[in-house]
Write a protein that holds these residues in place. Structure first.
Motif, PDB file in Angstrom:
ATOM      1  N   VAL A  23      44.886  20.709  40.270  1.00 11.15           N
ATOM      2  CA  VAL A  23      45.197  21.723  40.752  1.00 11.15           C
ATOM      3  C   VAL A  23      44.972  22.137  42.377  1.00 11.15           C
ATOM      4  N   GLY A  24      43.907  21.617  42.820  1.00 10.52           N
ATOM      5  CA  GLY A  24      43.465  22.077  44.230  1.00 10.52           C
ATOM      6  C   GLY A  24      43.552  23.439  44.856  1.00 10.52           C
ATOM      7  N   LEU A  25      42.935  24.073  43.868  1.00 12.14           N
ATOM      8  CA  LEU A  25      42.666  25.597  43.914  1.00 12.14           C
ATOM      9  C   LEU A  25      41.433  26.059  44.887  1.00 12.14           C
ATOM     10  N   PRO A  26      41.581  26.796  46.069  1.00 19.67           N
ATOM     11  CA  PRO A  26      40.442  27.274  46.845  1.00 19.67           C
ATOM     12  C   PRO A  26      39.740  28.215  46.118  1.00 19.67           C
ATOM     13  N   GLY A  27      38.478  28.527  46.433  1.00 20.68           N
ATOM     14  CA  GLY A  27      37.754  29.584  45.672  1.00 20.68           C
ATOM     15  C   GLY A  27      36.458  29.837  46.272  1.00 20.68           C
ATOM     16  N   ARG A  28      35.488  30.748  45.658  1.00 20.80           N
ATOM     17  CA  ARG A  28      34.260  31.090  46.135  1.00 20.80           C
ATOM     18  C   ARG A  28      33.461  30.966  44.799  1.00 20.80           C
ATOM     19  N   LEU A  29      32.302  30.419  44.869  1.00 21.73           N
ATOM     20  CA  LEU A  29      31.370  30.563  43.672  1.00 21.73           C
ATOM     21  C   LEU A  29      29.925  30.888  43.971  1.00 21.73           C
ATOM     22  N   MET A  30      29.151  31.570  42.769  1.00 21.71           N
ATOM     23  CA  MET A  30      27.925  31.820  43.076  1.00 21.71           C
ATOM     24  C   MET A  30      27.284  31.143  42.026  1.00 21.71           C
ATOM     25  N   LEU A  31      25.970  30.561  42.569  1.00 22.20           N
ATOM     26  CA  LEU A  31      24.757  29.876  41.631  1.00 22.20           C
ATOM     27  C   LEU A  31      23.892  31.066  41.085  1.00 22.20           C
ATOM     28  N   PRO A  32      23.268  30.717  40.112  1.00 26.27           N
ATOM     29  CA  PRO A  32      22.355  31.603  39.555  1.00 26.27           C
ATOM     30  C   PRO A  32      21.233  32.107  40.514  1.00 26.27           C
ATOM     31  N   ASN A  33      20.994  31.574  41.709  1.00 24.28           N
ATOM     32  CA  ASN A  33      20.017  32.067  42.259  1.00 24.28           C
ATOM     33  C   ASN A  33      20.783  33.121  43.637  1.00 24.28           C
ATOM     34  N   GLU A  34      22.074  33.362  43.078  1.00 26.54           N
ATOM     35  CA  GLU A  34      22.816  34.410  43.858  1.00 26.54           C
ATOM     36  C   GLU A  34      23.464  33.841  45.231  1.00 26.54           C
ATOM     37  N   GLU A  35      23.212  32.572  45.563  1.00 23.58           N
ATOM     38  CA  GLU A  35      23.697  31.895  46.814  1.00 23.58           C
ATOM     39  C   GLU A  35      25.263  31.657  46.635  1.00 23.58           C
ATOM     40  N   GLU A  36      26.065  31.978  47.726  1.00 23.51           N
ATOM     41  CA  GLU A  36      27.570  31.834  47.298  1.00 23.51           C
ATOM     42  C   GLU A  36      28.024  30.711  48.402  1.00 23.51           C
ATOM     43  N   TYR A  37      29.045  29.891  47.587  1.00 19.79           N
ATOM     44  CA  TYR A  37      29.778  29.010  48.545  1.00 19.79           C
ATOM     45  C   TYR A  37      31.123  28.814  48.159  1.00 19.79           C
ATOM     46  N   ASP A  38      31.777  28.169  49.385  1.00 22.20           N
ATOM     47  CA  ASP A  38      33.200  28.088  49.116  1.00 22.20           C
ATOM     48  C   ASP A  38      33.453  26.860  48.307  1.00 22.20           C
ATOM     49  N   CYS A  39      34.533  26.877  47.716  1.00 19.33           N
ATOM     50  CA  CYS A  39      34.594  25.367  46.667  1.00 19.33           C
ATOM     51  C   CYS A  39      36.234  25.306  46.488  1.00 19.33           C
ATOM     52  N   THR A  40      36.613  24.109  45.837  1.00 19.05           N
ATOM     53  CA  THR A  40      37.731  23.730  45.498  1.00 19.05           C
ATOM     54  C   THR A  40      37.805  23.135  44.030  1.00 19.05           C
ATOM     55  N   ALA A  41      38.737  23.742  43.220  1.00 19.95           N
ATOM     56  CA  ALA A  41      38.989  23.352  41.974  1.00 19.95           C
ATOM     57  C   ALA A  41      39.795  22.107  41.879  1.00 19.95           C
ATOM     58  N   THR A  42      39.539  20.845  41.855  1.00 16.49           N
ATOM     59  CA  THR A  42      40.227  19.695  41.917  1.00 16.49           C
ATOM     60  C   THR A  42      41.200  19.608  40.611  1.00 16.49           C
ATOM     61  N   GLU A  43      40.512  19.605  39.532  1.00 20.94           N
ATOM     62  CA  GLU A  43      40.868  19.389  38.273  1.00 20.94           C
ATOM     63  C   GLU A  43      40.547  20.318  37.214  1.00 20.94           C
ATOM     64  N   MET A  44      41.645  21.053  36.230  1.00 25.41           N
ATOM     65  CA  MET A  44      41.112  21.844  35.331  1.00 25.41           C
ATOM     66  C   MET A  44      41.770  21.859  33.910  1.00 25.41           C
ATOM     67  N   THR A  45      41.070  22.077  32.882  1.00 26.95           N
ATOM     68  CA  THR A  45      41.772  22.217  31.556  1.00 26.95           C
ATOM     69  C   THR A  45      41.510  23.761  31.203  1.00 26.95           C
ATOM     70  N   ALA A  46      41.870  24.118  29.878  1.00 26.06           N
ATOM     71  CA  ALA A  46      41.327  25.612  29.656  1.00 26.06           C
ATOM     72  C   ALA A  46      40.105  25.438  29.471  1.00 26.06           C
ATOM     73  N   GLY A  47      39.377  24.249  29.266  1.00 26.53           N
ATOM     74  CA  GLY A  47      37.798  24.358  28.848  1.00 26.53           C
ATOM     75  C   GLY A  47      36.903  23.688  29.646  1.00 26.53           C
ATOM     76  N   SER A  48      37.556  23.064  30.872  1.00 31.00           N
ATOM     77  CA  SER A  48      36.664  22.398  31.617  1.00 31.00           C
ATOM     78  C   SER A  48      37.261  22.534  33.328  1.00 31.00           C
ATOM     79  N   ALA A  49      36.275  22.286  34.279  1.00 32.09           N
ATOM     80  CA  ALA A  49      36.790  22.200  35.792  1.00 32.09           C
ATOM     81  C   ALA A  49      36.141  21.259  36.477  1.00 32.09           C
ATOM     82  N   ARG A  50      36.684  20.630  37.301  1.00 33.05           N
ATOM     83  CA  ARG A  50      35.920  19.886  38.413  1.00 33.05           C
ATOM     84  C   ARG A  50      36.019  20.302  39.683  1.00 33.05           C
ATOM     85  N   LEU A  51      34.939  20.647  40.334  1.00 35.17           N
ATOM     86  CA  LEU A  51      34.907  21.430  41.638  1.00 35.17           C
ATOM     87  C   LEU A  51      34.356  20.491  42.655  1.00 35.17           C
TER      88      LEU A  51
END
Length: 200
Positions: A23-51
């Motif tokens: 997929v190569g989709l850009p995005g932004r994520l948040m960890l449990p400690n509420e730190e935020e990071y830019d990310c890219t999803a490189t592969e996905m299924t309806a049940g999993s993702a590689r970032l």
């Protein structure tokens, strides 16, 4: 940008036979400690993702991600990789079906060699919650999925008809396309970057 961190869905078992979609989709994520990071999803299924991401969470950490074209995704870390990590996606059956349809569309576009057909880079806003002013004077709540100088993709419960004139913040435009979870807006004119600042 992120809310309801405490809310979670019980993930369904992932179908290991389901082939991943590049997929190569850009995005932004948040960890449990509420730190935020830019990310890219490189592969996905309806049940999993590689970032790919500079973040280094722990196994079983719950992650919240906003991805271009896809929107909000939640999941638990299943493994770390040299350049990021993988998650098992937690979602309702309806959300999982929607995600599968979105990934099928991306895969079909890739197989046909279709371009993105976007004139300007899309940005993922830090503050996605917004209000959309319709041509009848009513204002409805929406969530901005991504934004550019020429248009926006928004998630909205009741999709206005194609051709409807709308206003997103100070930016006027019209609905040009429907998709699974919302609509695409084409602005009346190319916006200045200053016009996007309130969302970014």
């Amino acid at each position: 940008m992120f809310s309801n961190l405490a809310h979670t869905y019980a993930p369904k078992p992932v179908d290991v036979a389901e082939p991943p979609v590049s997929v190569g989709l850009p995005g932004r994520l948040m960890l449990p400690n509420e730190e935020e990071y830019d990310c890219t999803a490189t592969e996905m299924t309806a049940g999993s993702a590689r970032l790919t991401c500079f973040a280094r969470p722990s196994r079983n950490d719950r992650i919240i991600i906003y991805l271009q074209h896809i929107g909000r995704v939640e999941g638990k870390v299943t493994q770390l990789t040299p350049d990021g990590f993988c998650i098992a996606i937690a979602a309702t059956e309806r959300k999982r079906e929607k995600l599968a349809a979105q990934l099928a569309w991306i895969a079909k576009r890739q197989s046909l060699g279709l371009p993105e057909d976007r004139r300007h880079d899309r940005l993922t806003p830090r503050h996605p919650n917004a209000s959309l002013l319709l041509n009848d004077g009513n204002t409805v709540s929406c969530r901005i999925i991504d934004l550019s100088l020429s248009g926006a993709a928004i998630e909205i419960e009741n999709r206005p008809a194609i051709g409807t004139t709308v206003r997103l913040g100070t930016m006027g435009g019209r609905i040009v396309r429907h998709f699974m979870e919302g609509v695409a807006i084409e602005f009346d004119s190319i916006q200045s970057r200053d016009a996007l600042i309130e969302f970014l």
